[in-house]
Scaffold this motif. Structure first.
Motif, short mmCIF file in Angstrom:
data_model
loop_
_atom_site.label_atom_id
_atom_site.label_comp_id
_atom_site.label_asym_id
_atom_site.label_seq_id
_atom_site.Cartn_x
_atom_site.Cartn_y
_atom_site.Cartn_z
N LYS A 253 0.85 -1.19 0.00
CA LYS A 253 0.00 0.00 0.00
C LYS A 253 0.88 1.24 0.00
N ARG A 254 0.60 2.15 -0.93
CA ARG A 254 1.38 3.38 -1.04
C ARG A 254 0.50 4.60 -0.89
N ALA A 255 1.10 5.64 -0.34
CA ALA A 255 0.44 6.94 -0.28
C ALA A 255 1.47 8.00 -0.63
N LEU A 256 1.05 8.96 -1.41
CA LEU A 256 1.90 10.08 -1.80
C LEU A 256 1.27 11.35 -1.27
N GLY A 257 2.06 12.14 -0.59
CA GLY A 257 1.63 13.47 -0.17
C GLY A 257 2.54 14.47 -0.85
N TYR A 258 1.96 15.53 -1.40
CA TYR A 258 2.81 16.51 -2.07
C TYR A 258 2.24 17.91 -1.97
N LYS A 259 3.12 18.83 -1.78
CA LYS A 259 2.90 20.26 -1.92
C LYS A 259 4.28 20.86 -2.08
N THR A 260 4.37 22.13 -2.44
CA THR A 260 5.66 22.75 -2.66
C THR A 260 6.56 22.55 -1.45
N ASN A 261 7.74 22.04 -1.70
CA ASN A 261 8.78 21.81 -0.68
C ASN A 261 8.36 20.86 0.43
N ASP A 262 7.44 19.93 0.13
CA ASP A 262 6.99 18.98 1.15
C ASP A 262 6.34 17.78 0.48
N SER A 263 7.15 16.86 -0.03
CA SER A 263 6.64 15.65 -0.68
C SER A 263 7.10 14.43 0.09
N VAL B 250 3.63 1.91 -21.19
CA VAL B 250 4.00 1.48 -19.84
C VAL B 250 2.73 1.22 -19.01
N GLN B 251 1.86 0.37 -19.55
CA GLN B 251 0.62 0.07 -18.86
C GLN B 251 0.86 -0.84 -17.66
N LEU B 252 -0.03 -0.76 -16.70
CA LEU B 252 0.13 -1.46 -15.43
C LEU B 252 -0.06 -2.96 -15.56
N ASN B 253 -1.10 -3.42 -16.21
CA ASN B 253 -1.38 -4.84 -16.38
C ASN B 253 -1.47 -5.60 -15.06
N ARG B 254 -2.11 -4.99 -14.07
CA ARG B 254 -2.43 -5.63 -12.79
C ARG B 254 -3.54 -4.82 -12.15
N ALA B 255 -4.12 -5.35 -11.09
CA ALA B 255 -5.25 -4.70 -10.45
C ALA B 255 -4.80 -3.62 -9.47
N ILE B 256 -5.61 -2.58 -9.37
CA ILE B 256 -5.46 -1.55 -8.34
C ILE B 256 -6.66 -1.74 -7.42
N LYS B 257 -6.41 -2.07 -6.17
CA LYS B 257 -7.51 -2.31 -5.24
C LYS B 257 -8.22 -1.02 -4.87
N LYS B 258 -7.46 0.04 -4.64
CA LYS B 258 -8.07 1.32 -4.27
C LYS B 258 -7.14 2.45 -4.69
N LEU B 259 -7.73 3.50 -5.22
CA LEU B 259 -7.00 4.72 -5.55
C LEU B 259 -7.85 5.88 -5.08
N ALA B 260 -7.29 6.73 -4.24
CA ALA B 260 -8.05 7.86 -3.70
C ALA B 260 -7.24 9.14 -3.87
N TYR B 261 -7.94 10.23 -4.08
CA TYR B 261 -7.31 11.54 -4.18
C TYR B 261 -7.92 12.43 -3.10
N TYR B 262 -7.08 13.11 -2.36
CA TYR B 262 -7.52 14.07 -1.35
C TYR B 262 -7.09 15.46 -1.82
N PRO B 263 -7.96 16.44 -1.77
CA PRO B 263 -7.66 17.76 -2.33
C PRO B 263 -6.72 18.62 -1.48
N ALA B 264 -6.23 18.07 -0.37
CA ALA B 264 -5.27 18.79 0.48
C ALA B 264 -4.18 17.81 0.90
N ARG B 265 -3.00 18.33 1.18
CA ARG B 265 -1.88 17.50 1.62
C ARG B 265 -2.19 16.94 3.00
N LEU B 266 -2.31 15.61 3.10
CA LEU B 266 -2.53 14.97 4.39
C LEU B 266 -1.24 15.00 5.20
N THR B 267 -1.36 14.87 6.51
CA THR B 267 -0.16 14.83 7.34
C THR B 267 0.57 13.50 7.12
N ASN B 268 1.82 13.47 7.51
CA ASN B 268 2.59 12.23 7.38
C ASN B 268 1.94 11.10 8.17
#
Length: 121
Positions: free
Chosen positions: A50-60, A94-112
């Motif tokens: 399971k991966r999560a990416l958080g990003y904003k300027t100077n804080d990824s 460069v297609q994935l060719n596997r399942a993605i169980k869940k993909l979510a987008y949050y409109p604000a940078r979540l905390t670590n």
């Protein structure tokens, strides 16, 4: 297992994008590019989990299975993206060719801590 695949590509042209991908056998990463310059390359060191990416300027951050895999505190974020591609890059390569169980987008940078909690267990 496939040797390469793109999980998602937030696209604003080849020079402006955020891409999450894996390269077998043991590399998963996210890169951020703005105006043709690499801003962040965050490596998870694994292709599964399971991966999560958080990003904003100077804080990824990239979190994998509850652990911080990589951070970047000096990075710009593309602000002129026009599309989101799931399971492949713009143009269909460069297609994935596997399942993605869940993909979510949050409109604000979540905390670590929130990102870690999303990827635990």
């Amino acid at each position: 297992m496939d040797s390469a695949g793109t999980i998602f590509d937030i696209y604003g042209g080849d020079s402006n994008r955020i891409e999450s991908y894996y390269r077998s056998p043991s590399a998963g990463a996210v890169f951020i590019k703005v105006n043709g310059s690499s801003q962040a390359v965050l490596n998870s060191g694994q292709t599964e989990g399971k991966r999560a990416l958080g990003y904003k300027t100077n804080d990824s951050i990239l979190v994998t299975d509850g652990a911080i895999a990589g951070t970047d505190t000096i990075c710009l974020i593309p602000n002129n993206v026009v599309s989101l591609h799931i399971g492949g890059l713009q143009g269909g390569n460069v297609q994935l060719n596997r399942a993605i169980k869940k993909l979510a987008y949050y409109p604000a940078r979540l905390t670590n801590a929130q990102l870690q909690a999303l990827t635990e267990g």
